[in-house]
Enzyme design. Structure first.
Site, PDB file in Angstrom:
ATOM      1  N   LYS A 175     -10.029  -5.449  -5.931  1.00  5.30           N
ATOM      2  CA  LYS A 175     -10.935  -4.734  -6.190  1.00  5.30           C
ATOM      3  C   LYS A 175     -10.371  -3.602  -6.733  1.00  5.30           C
ATOM      4  O   LYS A 175     -11.242  -2.558  -6.946  1.00  5.30           O
ATOM      5  CB  LYS A 175     -11.970  -4.638  -5.165  1.00  5.30           C
ATOM      6  CG  LYS A 175     -11.224  -4.087  -3.620  1.00  5.30           C
ATOM      7  CD  LYS A 175     -12.759  -4.690  -2.270  1.00  5.30           C
ATOM      8  CE  LYS A 175     -11.460  -4.717  -1.070  1.00  5.30           C
ATOM      9  NZ  LYS A 175     -12.562  -4.615  -0.118  1.00  5.30           N
ATOM     10  N   LYS A 232      -2.673 -11.234  -8.102  1.00  9.73           N
ATOM     11  CA  LYS A 232      -4.279 -11.714  -6.807  1.00  9.73           C
ATOM     12  C   LYS A 232      -5.357 -11.195  -7.153  1.00  9.73           C
ATOM     13  O   LYS A 232      -5.296 -10.068  -7.898  1.00  9.73           O
ATOM     14  CB  LYS A 232      -4.326 -11.788  -5.715  1.00  9.73           C
ATOM     15  CG  LYS A 232      -5.594 -11.963  -4.857  1.00  9.73           C
ATOM     16  CD  LYS A 232      -5.475 -11.806  -3.693  1.00  9.73           C
ATOM     17  CE  LYS A 232      -6.594 -11.442  -2.986  1.00  9.73           C
ATOM     18  NZ  LYS A 232      -6.689 -11.009  -1.762  1.00  9.73           N
ATOM     19  N   LYS A 286       0.321  -1.550   0.025  1.00  9.19           N
ATOM     20  CA  LYS A 286       0.032   0.327   0.196  1.00  9.19           C
ATOM     21  C   LYS A 286       0.842   1.370  -0.265  1.00  9.19           C
ATOM     22  O   LYS A 286       0.112   2.578  -0.543  1.00  9.19           O
ATOM     23  CB  LYS A 286      -0.896   0.260   1.637  1.00  9.19           C
ATOM     24  CG  LYS A 286      -2.160  -0.926   1.292  1.00  9.19           C
ATOM     25  CD  LYS A 286      -2.889  -0.655   1.989  1.00  9.19           C
ATOM     26  CE  LYS A 286      -4.904  -1.952   1.992  1.00  9.19           C
ATOM     27  NZ  LYS A 286      -5.314  -1.377   3.205  1.00  9.19           N
TER      28      LYS A 286
END
Length: 332
Positions: free
Chosen positions: A200, A197, A115
């Site tokens: 979203k 992966k 992040k």
């Protein structure tokens, strides 16, 4: 009535449109825990603000996530469904546990590194201590088990370390939780980059199938899924795209990988990808229909939030009271 079942805790961020990866890897399995565990299902809105949010969108997504929980099979009468920020004990215990968490172990968290790279202009302290709030979420309810995807296992292991460290100083305070990782569909990969992966937050919409995508969109995305140069439908390390599609179809239908390989033996990728898309769309249809009904009744969703917050706060207060007493805080 006294509930002697073990406790399960799960949380989902209201930070984006949930994907079939979220559904197959975690949410679809949630109802199976209901009969065997005392289950807490939390919309973790406090976790979401480590990344800047538009307030109106965060509120909307909080309602949407709760509605999806219920649409996916979670009965509010049999589970505790609530919103994290409605139970202040989460934030209070997180501060306490910060004082029992080591800088080095937090700096090694994979999601912090990921992040930080994605949001280089906003590497805030909350992003760094996010795993401690997750530990507080879990330990607050004396959770025995935590169903998670493989990417969250590291956070549960940290939670265990924090609980052990606290218990060494103040014995018998926290239950040390165990992660439960589904062996089927634990990690659904991107349709466009099958070595990554499914996320979203992926900017490539063709890489992600969302729970609320309409039927035509779902089928179109699968038709565009990346495969490879040959046409053999089998699970193999050198065929990540096809392997991912087989895993998805296995999760949706309950068929084994071997059964799927036999079923599509001799067929081309076009037919196979269309079949996966159709099966996925069929799976999502009843969830989407129920979701629309729930979202139209905001009063009902708020009643679920209120009831869940009251139930969660009851259990949270018991743990927090024990922690405060052991630390030496004065209670009035």
């Amino acid at each position: 009535m006294l509930d002697n079942r073990q406790v399960s805790f799960s949380g989902v961020q209201p930070s984006g449109n949930l994907t079939i990866g979220n559904y197959l890897g975690a949410i679809k399995n949630f109802p199976y825990y209901t009969e065997n565990y005392k289950c807490f299902y939390c919309v973790v809105d406090e976790h979401a603000i480590t990344v800047r949010q538009i307030p109106a969108e965060l509120r909307r997504r909080t309602y949407e996530t709760l509605a999806l929980y219920i649409a996916c099979g979670l009965d509010p009468e049999k589970n505790t469904l609530y919103v994290q920020s409605h139970v202040p004990a989460h934030a209070e215990l997180a501060w306490i546990l910060n004082c029992f968490s080591m800088f080095g172990e937090l700096s090694r968290m994979t999601q912090f590194k990921d992040k930080s790279a994605k949001h280089a202009d906003n590497i805030n302290a909350g992003l760094f201590t996010y795993p401690v709030l997750m530990a507080a979420d879990i330990l607050l309810y004396q959770a025995d088990v935590v169903p998670v995807g493989v990417d969250q296992k590291q956070h549960v292991e940290l939670t265990r370390d924090i609980a052990d460290r606290f218990n060494q100083l103040y014995p018998g305070t926290f239950t040390v939780p165990q992660p439960i990782i589904s062996t089927s569909g634990a990690k659904i990969m991107s349709l466009q980059e099958p070595d990554k992966k499914m996320s979203k937050s992926d900017p490539n919409e063709n890489a992600v199938v969302r729970i609320l995508d309409d039927r035509d969109t779902v089928i179109r995305k699968f038709r565009r899924a990346v495969t490879d140069s040959d046409s053999e439908i089998r699970v193999s390390e050198d065929k990540p795209g096809v392997s991912n599609l087989i895993t998805i179809l296995s999760c949706v239908t309950g068929k084994t990988h071997d059964e799927i390989e036999r079923e599509f033996d001799g067929q081309g990728y076009a037919e196979f990808k269309a079949a996966v898309g159709e099966a996925c769309a069929d799976m999502l249809a009843p969830v989407q229909e129920r979701y629309k009904e729930l979202l139209a009744d905001r009063g009902y969703l708020e009643s679920v939030m209120k009831k869940g917050a009251e139930e969660a706060a009851y259990y949270a207060r018991k743990t927090l009271s024990k922690v405060r007493r052991k630390l030496g805080f004065v209670s009035l």
